[in-house]
Design an enzyme around this catalytic site. Structure first.
Site, PDB file in Angstrom:
ATOM      1  N   ARG A  29      43.019  33.650  35.744  1.00 61.56           N
ATOM      2  CA  ARG A  29      41.936  33.341  34.821  1.00 61.56           C
ATOM      3  C   ARG A  29      41.921  31.842  34.565  1.00 61.56           C
ATOM      4  O   ARG A  29      42.966  31.183  34.579  1.00 61.56           O
ATOM      5  CB  ARG A  29      42.121  34.064  33.496  1.00 61.56           C
ATOM      6  CG  ARG A  29      41.892  35.545  33.551  1.00 61.56           C
ATOM      7  CD  ARG A  29      42.130  36.191  32.173  1.00 61.56           C
ATOM      8  NE  ARG A  29      41.979  37.620  32.261  1.00 61.56           N
ATOM      9  CZ  ARG A  29      42.962  38.456  32.597  1.00 61.56           C
ATOM     10  NH1 ARG A  29      44.172  37.989  32.852  1.00 61.56           N
ATOM     11  NH2 ARG A  29      42.741  39.761  32.657  1.00 61.56           N
TER      12      ARG A  29
ATOM     13  N   LYS B 211      45.914  36.008  28.284  1.00 63.73           N
ATOM     14  CA  LYS B 211      45.131  37.119  27.742  1.00 63.73           C
ATOM     15  C   LYS B 211      45.967  38.378  27.528  1.00 63.73           C
ATOM     16  O   LYS B 211      45.836  39.055  26.516  1.00 63.73           O
ATOM     17  CB  LYS B 211      43.951  37.437  28.663  1.00 63.73           C
ATOM     18  CG  LYS B 211      43.056  38.547  28.141  1.00 63.73           C
ATOM     19  CD  LYS B 211      41.855  38.760  29.030  1.00 63.73           C
ATOM     20  CE  LYS B 211      40.985  39.883  28.487  1.00 63.73           C
ATOM     21  NZ  LYS B 211      39.784  40.082  29.316  1.00 63.73           N
TER      22      LYS B 211
ATOM     23  N   HIS C  57      34.491  32.546  35.756  1.00 61.87           N
ATOM     24  CA  HIS C  57      34.934  33.778  36.422  1.00 61.87           C
ATOM     25  C   HIS C  57      34.544  33.812  37.900  1.00 61.87           C
ATOM     26  O   HIS C  57      35.028  34.660  38.645  1.00 61.87           O
ATOM     27  CB  HIS C  57      34.391  35.015  35.702  1.00 61.87           C
ATOM     28  CG  HIS C  57      35.219  35.420  34.539  1.00 61.87           C
ATOM     29  ND1 HIS C  57      36.347  36.187  34.640  1.00 61.87           N
ATOM     30  CD2 HIS C  57      35.097  35.118  33.224  1.00 61.87           C
ATOM     31  CE1 HIS C  57      36.881  36.364  33.454  1.00 61.87           C
ATOM     32  NE2 HIS C  57      36.149  35.727  32.579  1.00 61.87           N
TER      33      HIS C  57
ATOM     34  N   ARG D  45      37.764  33.592  39.990  1.00 60.43           N
ATOM     35  CA  ARG D  45      38.539  34.847  40.013  1.00 60.43           C
ATOM     36  C   ARG D  45      37.812  35.915  40.821  1.00 60.43           C
ATOM     37  O   ARG D  45      38.428  36.646  41.602  1.00 60.43           O
ATOM     38  CB  ARG D  45      38.760  35.299  38.565  1.00 60.43           C
ATOM     39  CG  ARG D  45      39.655  36.484  38.374  1.00 60.43           C
ATOM     40  CD  ARG D  45      39.988  36.592  36.876  1.00 60.43           C
ATOM     41  NE  ARG D  45      40.454  37.891  36.454  1.00 60.43           N
ATOM     42  CZ  ARG D  45      41.727  38.273  36.452  1.00 60.43           C
ATOM     43  NH1 ARG D  45      42.656  37.439  36.882  1.00 60.43           N
ATOM     44  NH2 ARG D  45      42.063  39.464  36.031  1.00 60.43           N
TER      45      ARG D  45
ATOM     46  N   HIS E 216      43.057  45.988  36.042  1.00 63.43           N
ATOM     47  CA  HIS E 216      41.953  46.910  35.754  1.00 63.43           C
ATOM     48  C   HIS E 216      42.465  48.353  35.753  1.00 63.43           C
ATOM     49  O   HIS E 216      43.439  48.672  36.428  1.00 63.43           O
ATOM     50  CB  HIS E 216      40.844  46.771  36.802  1.00 63.43           C
ATOM     51  CG  HIS E 216      40.110  45.472  36.717  1.00 63.43           C
ATOM     52  ND1 HIS E 216      39.395  44.960  37.774  1.00 63.43           N
ATOM     53  CD2 HIS E 216      39.972  44.577  35.714  1.00 63.43           C
ATOM     54  CE1 HIS E 216      38.851  43.808  37.422  1.00 63.43           C
ATOM     55  NE2 HIS E 216      39.191  43.553  36.185  1.00 63.43           N
TER      56      HIS E 216
ATOM     57  N   TYR F 133      33.530  44.400  39.350  1.00 57.87           N
ATOM     58  CA  TYR F 133      33.884  43.050  38.909  1.00 57.87           C
ATOM     59  C   TYR F 133      33.722  42.038  40.035  1.00 57.87           C
ATOM     60  O   TYR F 133      33.221  40.935  39.830  1.00 57.87           O
ATOM     61  CB  TYR F 133      35.323  43.033  38.385  1.00 57.87           C
ATOM     62  CG  TYR F 133      35.780  41.680  37.914  1.00 57.87           C
ATOM     63  CD1 TYR F 133      35.388  41.177  36.675  1.00 57.87           C
ATOM     64  CD2 TYR F 133      36.598  40.885  38.701  1.00 57.87           C
ATOM     65  CE1 TYR F 133      35.793  39.929  36.240  1.00 57.87           C
ATOM     66  CE2 TYR F 133      37.011  39.636  38.279  1.00 57.87           C
ATOM     67  CZ  TYR F 133      36.606  39.160  37.053  1.00 57.87           C
ATOM     68  OH  TYR F 133      37.004  37.914  36.633  1.00 57.87           O
TER      69      TYR F 133
END
Length: 194
Positions: free
Chosen positions: A52, A75, A140, A143, A166, A175
């Site tokens: 991230r 995170k 993002h 990523r 995930h 994603y």
């Protein structure tokens, strides 16, 4: 849309870079931007590790000395091992050319003694995206690009799902921007025993 960002009332559906030409164009734009060597390496690190942006900006030089360092994700608080061996030819000269030492930020801000912020990276990437004619580029994107190319190269959604933290493979495919059309196209090309 889970990773959409609201900007002036509009939803921004951030997408990966799906072609090698898009990646090369982004690299050229970033290399020629203000603080180009920093922005270029930050982008390379993002698309090759899947970290991230919040984890990338907080890296110090001492964090990238080894080829397989363990990073604690901001995170989640989870430990994640990344591979930097393929990036060594970019990391080492960058550190030397910028005369960075172990406790220095790998990606320093232009002002002050802190690291570049996530918002700063967002501005850099969205500006570069505009130069590419894209309005779907954000932090993002790095990523998601990593995930997209990992999946395209290895077809291993399970490992990618674990890497991203995930809970389902469907979440991971969504994603990274793998659409039902792409899945159907692969199924249509499948001819087992024919």
């Amino acid at each position: 849309m889970r990773k959409s960002r609201t900007k002036k009332g509009k939803k921004l559906n951030v997408q990966p870079l799906r072609t090698k030409d898009e990646i090369e164009d982004m690299k050229v734009i970033l290399r020629h931007s203000q603080m180009g060597s920093r922005n270029y390496l930050l982008f390379l690190l993002g698309i090759n590790t899947g970290l991230r942006c919040s984890d990338i900006v907080q890296l110090k030089v001492k964090d990238v000395i080894e080829d397989n360092p363990v990073i604690v994700e901001q995170k989640t608080g989870k430990w994640r091992q990344i591979s930097l061996a393929s990036l060594r030819p970019y990391i080492s000269p960058y550190i030397q050319n910028n005369e960075l030492l172990g406790n220095d930020w790998l990606f320093p801000s232009r002002v002050g003694d802190n690291h570049i912020t996530v918002n700063g990276v967002y501005r850099i990437l969205t500006e570069a995206g505009k130069k590419l004619g894209r309005n779907d580029i954000g932090t993002h994107t790095m990523r998601k690009t990593y995930g997209y190319w990992f999946y395209k190269q290895f077809g291993d959604v399970r490992s990618l799902m674990i890497d991203f933290g995930h809970s389902t493979q469907e979440t991971t495919l969504h994603y990274i921007g793998i659409t039902q059309d792409e899945v159907l196209s692969k199924k249509q090309q499948l001819a087992i025993g024919l």
